[in-house]
Scaffold this motif. Structure first.
Motif, PDB file in Angstrom:
ATOM      1  N   GLY A 142     -11.041 -22.433   0.788  1.00  0.00           N
ATOM      2  CA  GLY A 142      -9.720 -21.870   0.530  1.00  0.00           C
ATOM      3  C   GLY A 142      -9.683 -20.715  -0.434  1.00  0.00           C
ATOM      4  N   GLU A 143     -10.354 -20.839  -1.570  1.00  0.00           N
ATOM      5  CA  GLU A 143     -10.336 -19.757  -2.557  1.00  0.00           C
ATOM      6  C   GLU A 143     -10.988 -18.489  -2.020  1.00  0.00           C
ATOM      7  OE1 GLU A 143     -11.445 -20.481  -6.607  1.00  0.00           O
ATOM      8  OE2 GLU A 143     -10.654 -22.528  -6.509  1.00  0.00           O
ATOM      9  N   GLU A 144     -12.118 -18.633  -1.335  1.00  0.00           N
ATOM     10  CA  GLU A 144     -12.803 -17.471  -0.782  1.00  0.00           C
ATOM     11  C   GLU A 144     -11.986 -16.818   0.321  1.00  0.00           C
ATOM     12  OE1 GLU A 144     -16.249 -19.668   0.146  1.00  0.00           O
ATOM     13  OE2 GLU A 144     -16.543 -20.001  -1.970  1.00  0.00           O
ATOM     14  N   ILE A 145     -11.347 -17.636   1.150  1.00  0.00           N
ATOM     15  CA  ILE A 145     -10.507 -17.106   2.223  1.00  0.00           C
ATOM     16  C   ILE A 145      -9.312 -16.372   1.628  1.00  0.00           C
ATOM     17  CG2 ILE A 145      -8.963 -17.766   4.111  1.00  0.00           C
ATOM     18  CD1 ILE A 145     -11.031 -19.999   4.761  1.00  0.00           C
ATOM     19  N   SER A 146      -8.665 -16.964   0.626  1.00  0.00           N
ATOM     20  CA  SER A 146      -7.526 -16.316  -0.032  1.00  0.00           C
ATOM     21  C   SER A 146      -7.930 -14.984  -0.647  1.00  0.00           C
ATOM     22  CB  SER A 146      -6.942 -17.227  -1.113  1.00  0.00           C
ATOM     23  OG  SER A 146      -6.373 -18.372  -0.538  1.00  0.00           O
ATOM     24  N   ARG A 147      -9.075 -14.958  -1.310  1.00  0.00           N
ATOM     25  CA  ARG A 147      -9.564 -13.719  -1.936  1.00  0.00           C
ATOM     26  C   ARG A 147      -9.843 -12.651  -0.868  1.00  0.00           C
ATOM     27  NH1 ARG A 147     -12.243 -15.849  -5.568  1.00  0.00           N
ATOM     28  NH2 ARG A 147     -14.073 -16.459  -4.385  1.00  0.00           N
ATOM     29  N   SER A 148     -10.465 -13.054   0.218  1.00  0.00           N
ATOM     30  CA  SER A 148     -10.783 -12.120   1.292  1.00  0.00           C
ATOM     31  C   SER A 148      -9.514 -11.579   1.961  1.00  0.00           C
ATOM     32  CB  SER A 148     -11.670 -12.814   2.331  1.00  0.00           C
ATOM     33  OG  SER A 148     -11.985 -11.951   3.377  1.00  0.00           O
ATOM     34  N   LEU A 149      -8.544 -12.465   2.222  1.00  0.00           N
ATOM     35  CA  LEU A 149      -7.269 -12.022   2.789  1.00  0.00           C
ATOM     36  C   LEU A 149      -6.563 -11.069   1.834  1.00  0.00           C
ATOM     37  CD1 LEU A 149      -5.840 -15.319   4.309  1.00  0.00           C
ATOM     38  CD2 LEU A 149      -6.471 -13.260   5.573  1.00  0.00           C
ATOM     39  N   GLY A 150      -6.571 -11.386   0.554  1.00  0.00           N
ATOM     40  CA  GLY A 150      -5.943 -10.527  -0.447  1.00  0.00           C
ATOM     41  C   GLY A 150      -6.583  -9.152  -0.507  1.00  0.00           C
ATOM     42  N   ASP A 151      -7.912  -9.116  -0.448  1.00  0.00           N
ATOM     43  CA  ASP A 151      -8.617  -7.827  -0.455  1.00  0.00           C
ATOM     44  C   ASP A 151      -8.231  -6.994   0.761  1.00  0.00           C
ATOM     45  OD1 ASP A 151      -9.888  -8.603  -2.774  1.00  0.00           O
ATOM     46  OD2 ASP A 151     -11.812  -9.066  -1.805  1.00  0.00           O
ATOM     47  N   GLY A 152      -8.203  -7.634   1.920  1.00  0.00           N
ATOM     48  CA  GLY A 152      -7.853  -6.928   3.158  1.00  0.00           C
ATOM     49  C   GLY A 152      -6.420  -6.427   3.149  1.00  0.00           C
ATOM     50  N   LEU A 153      -5.487  -7.270   2.706  1.00  0.00           N
ATOM     51  CA  LEU A 153      -4.084  -6.861   2.652  1.00  0.00           C
ATOM     52  C   LEU A 153      -3.868  -5.749   1.632  1.00  0.00           C
ATOM     53  CD1 LEU A 153      -2.350 -10.323   2.975  1.00  0.00           C
ATOM     54  CD2 LEU A 153      -2.350  -8.489   4.668  1.00  0.00           C
ATOM     55  N   SER A 154      -4.553  -5.818   0.489  1.00  0.00           N
ATOM     56  CA  SER A 154      -4.440  -4.757  -0.520  1.00  0.00           C
ATOM     57  C   SER A 154      -4.936  -3.431   0.031  1.00  0.00           C
ATOM     58  CB  SER A 154      -5.228  -5.122  -1.775  1.00  0.00           C
ATOM     59  OG  SER A 154      -4.638  -6.200  -2.434  1.00  0.00           O
ATOM     60  N   LYS A 155      -6.054  -3.480   0.734  1.00  0.00           N
ATOM     61  CA  LYS A 155      -6.628  -2.270   1.320  1.00  0.00           C
ATOM     62  C   LYS A 155      -5.666  -1.645   2.336  1.00  0.00           C
ATOM     63  CE  LYS A 155     -11.069  -2.758   1.792  1.00  0.00           C
ATOM     64  NZ  LYS A 155     -12.414  -3.042   2.331  1.00  0.00           N
ATOM     65  N   GLU A 156      -5.066  -2.473   3.194  1.00  0.00           N
ATOM     66  CA  GLU A 156      -4.145  -1.970   4.194  1.00  0.00           C
ATOM     67  C   GLU A 156      -2.870  -1.437   3.547  1.00  0.00           C
ATOM     68  OE1 GLU A 156      -4.752  -1.445   7.458  1.00  0.00           O
ATOM     69  OE2 GLU A 156      -6.774  -2.080   6.891  1.00  0.00           O
ATOM     70  N   ALA A 157      -2.372  -2.109   2.521  1.00  0.00           N
ATOM     71  CA  ALA A 157      -1.170  -1.651   1.825  1.00  0.00           C
ATOM     72  C   ALA A 157      -1.407  -0.299   1.179  1.00  0.00           C
ATOM     73  CB  ALA A 157      -0.737  -2.681   0.769  1.00  0.00           C
ATOM     74  N   LYS A 158      -2.580  -0.098   0.589  1.00  0.00           N
ATOM     75  CA  LYS A 158      -2.911   1.189  -0.030  1.00  0.00           C
ATOM     76  C   LYS A 158      -2.955   2.301   1.015  1.00  0.00           C
ATOM     77  CE  LYS A 158      -5.380  -0.702  -3.969  1.00  0.00           C
ATOM     78  NZ  LYS A 158      -6.657  -0.895  -4.632  1.00  0.00           N
ATOM     79  N   LYS A 159      -3.499   2.001   2.201  1.00  0.00           N
ATOM     80  CA  LYS A 159      -3.535   3.000   3.293  1.00  0.00           C
ATOM     81  C   LYS A 159      -2.123   3.395   3.701  1.00  0.00           C
ATOM     82  CE  LYS A 159      -7.767   1.466   5.614  1.00  0.00           C
ATOM     83  NZ  LYS A 159      -8.271   0.866   6.865  1.00  0.00           N
ATOM     84  N   LEU A 160      -1.241   2.413   3.839  1.00  0.00           N
ATOM     85  CA  LEU A 160       0.137   2.695   4.230  1.00  0.00           C
ATOM     86  C   LEU A 160       0.883   3.482   3.172  1.00  0.00           C
ATOM     87  CD1 LEU A 160       1.163  -0.724   5.812  1.00  0.00           C
ATOM     88  CD2 LEU A 160       0.781   1.431   7.024  1.00  0.00           C
ATOM     89  N   CYS A 161       0.553   3.248   1.926  1.00  0.00           N
ATOM     90  CA  CYS A 161       1.235   3.899   0.812  1.00  0.00           C
ATOM     91  C   CYS A 161       0.862   5.370   0.701  1.00  0.00           C
ATOM     92  CB  CYS A 161       0.882   3.158  -0.489  1.00  0.00           C
ATOM     93  SG  CYS A 161       1.668   3.824  -1.960  1.00  0.00           S
ATOM     94  N   GLN A 162      -0.355   5.728   1.009  1.00  0.00           N
ATOM     95  CA  GLN A 162      -0.835   7.098   0.782  1.00  0.00           C
ATOM     96  C   GLN A 162      -0.293   8.074   1.778  1.00  0.00           C
ATOM     97  OE1 GLN A 162      -5.066   6.405   0.595  1.00  0.00           O
ATOM     98  NE2 GLN A 162      -4.935   5.785  -1.525  1.00  0.00           N
TER      99      GLN A 162
END
Length: 116
Positions: A96-116
């Motif tokens: 669970g912790e590793e999956i949550s961290r991985s999902l968070g990293d992916g969502l953060s990366k996508e959010a940054k792309k959308l923001c720029q």
């Protein structure tokens, strides 16, 4: 998982077919340059029909994040695995912790792309 020689062989279980995604709650709030997002939802996946070991997994998750729209920096993010089910539910729960961290990293990366 990588294979090894001898009787201690490991293999990858590919639970890689989406069956369903449900969003139970979703909220966005923007104040000045700060955007906040909160969601609760679930997803269900299964193995491919050609998998040696067939099964499925479901997970219910909560997501809470904050991003500065001027700098595109994610200042806060929290993803919690609320519950799991299915054939491989216990495996997902254990990771669970590793999956949550991985999902968070992916969502953060996508959010940054959308923001720029």
């Amino acid at each position: 998982m990588p294979g090894s020689e001898g009787k201690d062989r490991f293999f990858t279980i590919g639970v890689d077919r989406f069956e369903k995604v449900e969003i139970e709650e979703l909220a966005f709030d923007v104040k000045g340059d700060v955007a906040m997002a909160r969601a609760i939802g679930s997803l269900t996946c299964r193995t491919s029909d050609a998998a040696a070991l067939k099964g499925n997994v479901s997970a219910r998750l909560s997501f809470d994040a904050e991003m500065n729209l001027a700098t595109c920096a994610v200042s806060r993010r929290e993803i919690k695995l609320l519950s799991t089910g299915g054939t491989f539910g216990d495996v997902v729960k254990a990771l669970g912790e590793e999956i949550s961290r991985s999902l968070g990293d992916g969502l953060s990366k996508e959010a940054k792309k959308l923001c720029q």
